[in-house]
Design an enzyme around this catalytic site. Structure first.
Site, PDB file in Angstrom:
ATOM      1  N   LYS A 220      -9.799  -5.647   9.157  1.00 38.61           N
ATOM      2  CA  LYS A 220      -8.621  -5.383   9.981  1.00 38.61           C
ATOM      3  C   LYS A 220      -8.996  -5.732  11.405  1.00 38.61           C
ATOM      4  O   LYS A 220      -9.810  -5.028  12.010  1.00 38.61           O
ATOM      5  CB  LYS A 220      -8.259  -3.894   9.929  1.00 38.61           C
ATOM      6  CG  LYS A 220      -7.862  -3.376   8.565  1.00 38.61           C
ATOM      7  CD  LYS A 220      -7.732  -1.866   8.613  1.00 38.61           C
ATOM      8  CE  LYS A 220      -7.209  -1.318   7.298  1.00 38.61           C
ATOM      9  NZ  LYS A 220      -7.314   0.144   7.223  1.00 38.61           N
TER      10      LYS A 220
ATOM     11  N   SER B 280       0.857  -1.175   0.000  1.00 46.63           N
ATOM     12  CA  SER B 280       0.000   0.000   0.000  1.00 46.63           C
ATOM     13  C   SER B 280       0.899   1.233   0.000  1.00 46.63           C
ATOM     14  O   SER B 280       1.685   1.433   0.919  1.00 46.63           O
ATOM     15  CB  SER B 280      -0.893  -0.017   1.249  1.00 46.63           C
ATOM     16  OG  SER B 280      -1.564   1.209   1.407  1.00 46.63           O
TER      17      SER B 280
ATOM     18  N   GLU C  88     -11.284   1.258  -2.835  1.00 45.04           N
ATOM     19  CA  GLU C  88     -11.542   1.087  -1.401  1.00 45.04           C
ATOM     20  C   GLU C  88     -12.011   2.388  -0.772  1.00 45.04           C
ATOM     21  O   GLU C  88     -11.375   3.434  -0.927  1.00 45.04           O
ATOM     22  CB  GLU C  88     -10.247   0.596  -0.732  1.00 45.04           C
ATOM     23  CG  GLU C  88     -10.359   0.354   0.771  1.00 45.04           C
ATOM     24  CD  GLU C  88      -9.069  -0.225   1.361  1.00 45.04           C
ATOM     25  OE1 GLU C  88      -8.221  -0.718   0.588  1.00 45.04           O
ATOM     26  OE2 GLU C  88      -8.910  -0.154   2.593  1.00 45.04           O
TER      27      GLU C  88
ATOM     28  N   ASP D 113     -13.868  -0.386   4.008  1.00 43.97           N
ATOM     29  CA  ASP D 113     -12.912  -0.491   5.119  1.00 43.97           C
ATOM     30  C   ASP D 113     -13.567   0.196   6.326  1.00 43.97           C
ATOM     31  O   ASP D 113     -14.286  -0.448   7.110  1.00 43.97           O
ATOM     32  CB  ASP D 113     -11.579   0.154   4.699  1.00 43.97           C
ATOM     33  CG  ASP D 113     -10.517   0.194   5.790  1.00 43.97           C
ATOM     34  OD1 ASP D 113     -10.799  -0.224   6.914  1.00 43.97           O
ATOM     35  OD2 ASP D 113      -9.385   0.670   5.528  1.00 43.97           O
TER      36      ASP D 113
ATOM     37  N   ASP E 256      -7.252   3.403  -2.778  1.00 45.54           N
ATOM     38  CA  ASP E 256      -7.899   3.590  -1.467  1.00 45.54           C
ATOM     39  C   ASP E 256      -7.944   5.083  -1.182  1.00 45.54           C
ATOM     40  O   ASP E 256      -6.911   5.753  -1.172  1.00 45.54           O
ATOM     41  CB  ASP E 256      -7.084   2.861  -0.382  1.00 45.54           C
ATOM     42  CG  ASP E 256      -7.736   2.935   1.000  1.00 45.54           C
ATOM     43  OD1 ASP E 256      -8.817   3.551   1.134  1.00 45.54           O
ATOM     44  OD2 ASP E 256      -7.145   2.377   1.956  1.00 45.54           O
TER      45      ASP E 256
ATOM     46  N   GLY F 224      -4.079  -3.716   6.744  1.00 48.46           N
ATOM     47  CA  GLY F 224      -3.042  -3.428   7.728  1.00 48.46           C
ATOM     48  C   GLY F 224      -3.132  -1.982   8.156  1.00 48.46           C
ATOM     49  O   GLY F 224      -3.832  -1.180   7.523  1.00 48.46           O
TER      50      GLY F 224
ATOM     51  N   LYS G 222      -2.851   5.101  -2.581  1.00 48.31           N
ATOM     52  CA  LYS G 222      -3.717   6.056  -1.892  1.00 48.31           C
ATOM     53  C   LYS G 222      -4.042   7.169  -2.885  1.00 48.31           C
ATOM     54  O   LYS G 222      -3.159   7.613  -3.640  1.00 48.31           O
ATOM     55  CB  LYS G 222      -3.007   6.633  -0.668  1.00 48.31           C
ATOM     56  CG  LYS G 222      -2.771   5.602   0.432  1.00 48.31           C
ATOM     57  CD  LYS G 222      -4.063   5.222   1.107  1.00 48.31           C
ATOM     58  CE  LYS G 222      -3.814   4.257   2.263  1.00 48.31           C
ATOM     59  NZ  LYS G 222      -5.055   3.870   2.941  1.00 48.31           N
TER      60      LYS G 222
ATOM     61  N   LYS H 122      -1.466  -1.160  -4.232  1.00 51.84           N
ATOM     62  CA  LYS H 122      -2.581  -0.309  -3.795  1.00 51.84           C
ATOM     63  C   LYS H 122      -2.077   1.120  -3.659  1.00 51.84           C
ATOM     64  O   LYS H 122      -1.065   1.369  -3.002  1.00 51.84           O
ATOM     65  CB  LYS H 122      -3.140  -0.838  -2.468  1.00 51.84           C
ATOM     66  CG  LYS H 122      -4.162   0.083  -1.799  1.00 51.84           C
ATOM     67  CD  LYS H 122      -4.851  -0.604  -0.622  1.00 51.84           C
ATOM     68  CE  LYS H 122      -4.930   0.308   0.594  1.00 51.84           C
ATOM     69  NZ  LYS H 122      -5.599  -0.331   1.749  1.00 51.84           N
TER      70      LYS H 122
HETATM   71  O1  OSB Z   1      -6.946   2.609   4.920  1.00 52.98           O
HETATM   72  O2  OSB Z   1      -5.944   0.755   4.690  1.00 52.98           O
HETATM   73  C1  OSB Z   1      -5.959   1.894   5.151  1.00 52.98           C
HETATM   74  C2  OSB Z   1      -2.635   2.635   6.911  1.00 52.98           C
HETATM   75  C3  OSB Z   1      -3.054   3.463   7.921  1.00 52.98           C
HETATM   76  C4  OSB Z   1      -4.397   3.783   8.009  1.00 52.98           C
HETATM   77  C5  OSB Z   1      -5.303   3.293   7.068  1.00 52.98           C
HETATM   78  C6  OSB Z   1      -4.888   2.451   6.047  1.00 52.98           C
HETATM   79  C7  OSB Z   1      -3.500   2.153   5.956  1.00 52.98           C
HETATM   80  C8  OSB Z   1      -2.915   1.321   4.896  1.00 52.98           C
HETATM   81  C9  OSB Z   1      -1.598   0.662   5.199  1.00 52.98           C
HETATM   82  O3  OSB Z   1      -3.380   1.251   3.781  1.00 52.98           O
HETATM   83  C10 OSB Z   1      -1.555  -0.777   4.863  1.00 52.98           C
HETATM   84  C11 OSB Z   1      -0.327  -1.432   5.491  1.00 52.98           C
HETATM   85  O4  OSB Z   1      -0.267  -1.573   6.740  1.00 52.98           O
HETATM   86  O5  OSB Z   1       0.577  -1.808   4.749  1.00 52.98           O
HETATM   87 MG    MG Z   2      -8.304   1.467   3.723  1.00 52.45          MG
END
Ligand code: OSB
Ligand code: MG
Length: 390
Positions: free
Chosen positions: A279, A148, A227, A255, A201, A307, A176, A174
């Site tokens: 999660k 991510s 996402e 999520d 995401d 995560g 952001k 993934k």
């Molecule tokens: O939205 O999935 C999320 C990290 C912090 C807060 C929200 C998210 C995330 C990640 C990180 O996408 C995923 C990872 O731990 O590798």
């Molecule tokens: Mg997310």
């Protein structure tokens, strides 16, 4: 949970370690940038010196969710540890959750305790956590994972980072996104990696007016997952997007929206959930994760394990969960070096063949925090007696 077959436990001592751990790269999302994580570790210790570990996923500030580090510490100390102590010597994760039910909300704080109880019970049972969770179902030894990538300054920089990760062997990517930092970034990623499973995401950053542009972006760049584009409460909007994407490979993933079983039911009924990011640290623990997983599976909605930039402790919990058969899409669980210069566990998690991480094989979560590492990054430690006789 009726299916719990681990040993009853009787924790006598709780230790909370508060750590400040710099990330190898600052992580930016639509809700902010984090250069270092404030990590909260919990250790529950019983009379035989057996210890169970867990990590809280709450952020430093209430941006991803309303929970945050100072609040979970308060809830733990004032409500959850007293509730745990009152259960005495016949504690299970489920009994703890029942006792904690009268405390409204705060799933991250509750998950923190619940997950340490699972680890402690699995260690007492001398079973890897995955075996206790699976309850006879087959489990995997390795879990397929992706990476991510946070928001970055330019499409070029994004491609540079992605080249680094794909070079290490990560397959599913993934990204952001947020309004204004989406189309050009996603396009650049797609052009450089025409075959990669590409997910985005947004952490709730879009609104109704963005619906058509988002659907177009998914179609044009052949995305497989979009996402949480809209707000936590916007199930109807997520359902509208899902309808626009019918006939394409893109799935709308929830999520933040899925805060309870009731919310998942509603999302299923509305057609708002094409796949589900579970999660454990966010949904209230491993028992809740299993329930959500079973319900989604029953509705043929694929589940995957997300995560929250965990250390090796939280990552190990997540890997055990993600090794269950219903977790059918690659997890957001990357190798230790994607997050930390030095992880808390030894050996660190390393990416293996076919973009996988191994599930630790020892009892419980199979890893422990290294005391010498903790001592370098610890900012505070609190010790609580759970012995009602004292
Ligand atoms: O939205 O999935 C999320 C990290 C912090 C807060 C929200 C998210 C995330 C990640 C990180 O996408 C995923 C990872 O731990 O590798
Ligand atoms: Mg997310």
């Amino acid at each position: 949970m009726s299916g719990f077959h681990g040993e009853l436990v009787h924790p006598l001592r709780a230790v909370v370690d508060e750590l400040e751990l710099p990330l190898v790269l600052p992580f930016s999302t639509s809700f902010g940038t984090e250069g270092a994580r404030r990590v909260l570790l919990l250790t529950l210790e019983d009379a035989d010196g057996v210890r169970g570990f867990s990590e809280c996923v709450a952020g430093r500030d209430p941006y991803y969710s309303y929970e945050s580090v100072p609040i979970v510490l308060e809830v733990l100390e004032r409500y959850l540890l007293p509730a745990l102590a009152a259960l005495g010597n016949e504690v299970t994760p489920h009994r703890f959750l029942q006792a904690a039910d009268r405390i409204r909300g705060h799933p991250m704080a509750k998950a923190w305790v619940e997950m340490a109880l699972w680890d402690l019970s699995a260690r007492r049972s001398k079973l890897p956590l995955q075996k206790l969770l699976a309850h006879g179902r087959p489990v995997r030894e390795r879990v397929e994972v992706g990476v991510s990538v946070g928001l970055v300054s330019s499409p070029r920089e994004l491609v540079r980072q992605l080249e680094g990760y794909t070079g290490q062997g990560y397959r599913r990517l993934k990204l952001k996104v947020e309004p204004g930092r989406d189309r050009d970034f996603v396009r650049a990623a797609r052009e450089s990696f025409p075959e990669a499973p590409l997910w985005i995401d947004a952490n709730q950053a879009y609104t109704a007016k963005d619906l058509d542009a988002l659907a177009k972006l998914c179609r044009d760049s052949a995305l497989s997952v979009v996402e949480q584009p809209f707000g936590e409460d916007e199930l109807i909007l997520h359902a509208s997007l899902a309808r626009e994407l019918e006939g394409t490979p893109a799935l709308v993933c929830l999520d933040e929206s899925v805060t309870s079983m009731g919310r998942l039911e509603l999302a299923l009924q509305e057609g708002a959930v094409g796949c589900l990011n579970v999660k454990p640290g966010r949904v209230g623990g491993l028992s809740r994760s299993l329930e959500l997983h079973d319900r989604a599976e029953g509705a043929r909605v694929p589940v995957w394990c997300g995560g929250m930039l965990e250390t090796g402790i939280g990552r190990a919990h997540n890997l055990h969960l993600a090794s269950l058969p219903g977790f059918r899409l690659p997890a957001d669980l990357s190798a230790s070096d994607r997050y930390w210069k030095e992880d808390l566990v030894e050996p660190p998690f390393r990416l293996g063949p076919a973009s996988t991480l191994p599930v630790p094989t020892g009892p419980g979560i199979g890893v422990e925090p290294e005391e010498e590492r903790l001592s370098k990054v610890r900012v505070a430690q609190r010790v609580f007696s759970l012995d009602q006789r004292l």
